[in-house]
Motif scaffolding. Structure first.
Motif, short mmCIF file in Angstrom:
data_model
loop_
_atom_site.label_atom_id
_atom_site.label_comp_id
_atom_site.label_asym_id
_atom_site.label_seq_id
_atom_site.Cartn_x
_atom_site.Cartn_y
_atom_site.Cartn_z
N PHE A 136 0.80 -1.24 0.00
CA PHE A 136 0.00 0.00 0.00
C PHE A 136 0.83 1.28 0.00
CE2 PHE A 136 -2.66 -3.25 2.10
CZ PHE A 136 -3.71 -3.29 1.19
N PHE A 137 2.15 1.17 -0.12
CA PHE A 137 3.00 2.35 -0.20
C PHE A 137 3.79 2.31 -1.50
CE2 PHE A 137 2.30 1.81 4.35
CZ PHE A 137 1.96 3.10 4.74
N THR A 138 3.86 3.46 -2.17
CA THR A 138 4.56 3.54 -3.46
C THR A 138 6.07 3.70 -3.25
OG1 THR A 138 4.46 5.95 -3.55
CG2 THR A 138 2.55 4.73 -4.43
N THR A 139 6.81 3.60 -4.35
CA THR A 139 8.26 3.85 -4.25
C THR A 139 8.53 5.35 -4.06
OG1 THR A 139 8.37 3.74 -6.67
CG2 THR A 139 9.12 1.82 -5.44
N ASP A 140 7.58 6.22 -4.42
CA ASP A 140 7.71 7.64 -4.08
C ASP A 140 7.76 7.80 -2.57
OD1 ASP A 140 7.86 8.76 -6.58
OD2 ASP A 140 5.78 9.42 -6.66
N THR A 141 6.81 7.14 -1.89
CA THR A 141 6.77 7.21 -0.43
C THR A 141 8.02 6.57 0.16
OG1 THR A 141 4.36 7.18 -0.43
CG2 THR A 141 5.44 6.60 1.63
N ALA A 142 8.45 5.44 -0.41
CA ALA A 142 9.66 4.78 0.08
C ALA A 142 10.87 5.70 -0.07
CB ALA A 142 9.89 3.48 -0.68
N SER A 143 10.96 6.41 -1.17
CA SER A 143 12.11 7.30 -1.38
C SER A 143 12.09 8.45 -0.39
CB SER A 143 12.16 7.82 -2.82
OG SER A 143 11.03 8.61 -3.12
N SER A 144 10.91 8.99 -0.09
CA SER A 144 10.80 10.06 0.90
C SER A 144 11.21 9.55 2.28
CB SER A 144 9.36 10.60 0.96
OG SER A 144 8.96 11.11 -0.28
N LEU A 145 10.72 8.36 2.62
CA LEU A 145 11.07 7.74 3.91
C LEU A 145 12.58 7.53 4.03
CD1 LEU A 145 10.37 6.19 6.55
CD2 LEU A 145 10.05 4.15 5.10
N ARG A 146 13.18 6.95 2.99
CA ARG A 146 14.62 6.67 3.04
C ARG A 146 15.44 7.96 3.09
NH1 ARG A 146 13.36 2.03 5.02
NH2 ARG A 146 12.72 0.44 3.52
N ALA A 147 14.99 8.99 2.36
CA ALA A 147 15.71 10.26 2.36
C ALA A 147 15.71 10.89 3.75
CB ALA A 147 15.09 11.22 1.34
N VAL A 148 14.57 10.82 4.43
CA VAL A 148 14.48 11.35 5.79
C VAL A 148 15.37 10.53 6.72
CG1 VAL A 148 12.94 11.71 7.75
CG2 VAL A 148 12.18 12.34 5.45
#
Length: 235
Positions: A136-148
């Motif tokens: 239910f989470f996109t790679t856009d969300t994953a990239s934001s999470l990892r960047a933070v």
């Protein structure tokens, strides 16, 4: 140098090049060369890449597949792309660390903030596959999470368009390009930069997003050096 540590977000579709499916070796080589230029200039780089060139969970769900199962299949697709990029980066002489939201021994270790930061400080390019490790989470969300998580200076969203426009420039010749945008302006204008979950995570953590054309050789180095070639979204 404008950015010293970045999270580079690439779409899976970008790896197709001129193909209709899969991975184009020429595109993979070009991306690796661009990443090497940034690393050689002293920038710490982590990369999140999508899997849409192989499989999309939402597409599978639309055809009747279980959404959770489809999303996990999409995560596996991102790992295939991550492994391909890792291989090409190493072929060009770079040291890498492959991490993932899904730990799959002996291919990769599970993503952790400490592992990623230590690897970057040692001069390795960190490739993070497996999305967030959750459906239910996109790679856009994953990239934001990892960047933070890794305390990146910015998310660099590499696309085939040279920034954010008032409309799709490939469909509307009158579309005009933004040089800078605030998070609120982007939301008010309903500009499709990232999905809302990803965008909210960036806004909440004061993380700039820079959208640029990754398909033009040399652009990644220009972005990290501070040249204005795309669109920056910040406060």
């Amino acid at each position: 140098m404008k950015y010293n540590r970045v999270l580079l977000k690439l779409s899976g579709e970008s790896l197709m090049g001129k193909q209709s499916y899969g991975i184009d070796p020429a595109m993979l080589e070009q991306y690796a060369k661009d990443i090497k230029m940034a690393v050689d200039a002293g920038v710490e780089v982590a990369i999140v890449i999508g899997g849409g060139n192989i499989f999309r969970g939402l597409s599978g769900a639309a055809q009747g597949m279980d959404r959770v199962q489809g999303d996990y299949m999409g995560m596996m697709a991102t790992l295939i792309n991550s492994m391909a990029l890792q291989s090409e980066l190493e072929r060009q002489g770079m040291r890498t660390e492959l991490l993932s939201g899904l730990a799959i021994e002996p291919i990769c270790k599970e993503m952790s903030r400490r592992r990623a930061i230590e690897a970057m400080k040692e001069g390795r390019v960190v490739v993070i596959g497996g999305g967030s490790g959750n459906p239910f989470f996109t790679t856009d969300t994953a990239s934001s999470l990892r960047a933070v998580e890794i305390m990146a200076d910015a998310i660099l969203k590499g696309t085939r368009v040279d920034g954010v426009y008032t409309a799709d420039p490939e469909k509307d010749p009158t579309a005009t390009k933004f040089i800078t945008l605030s998070y609120q302006e982007a939301l008010t204008k309903r500009l499709k930069i990232m999905d809302l979950t990803a965008f909210a995570l960036c806004q909440e953590n004061h993380l700039p997003i820079y959208v640029f054309d990754m398909n033009k050789p040399g652009n990644l180095l220009k972005v990290v050096q501070g040249e204005t070639i795309g669109t920056e979204i910040s406060e």
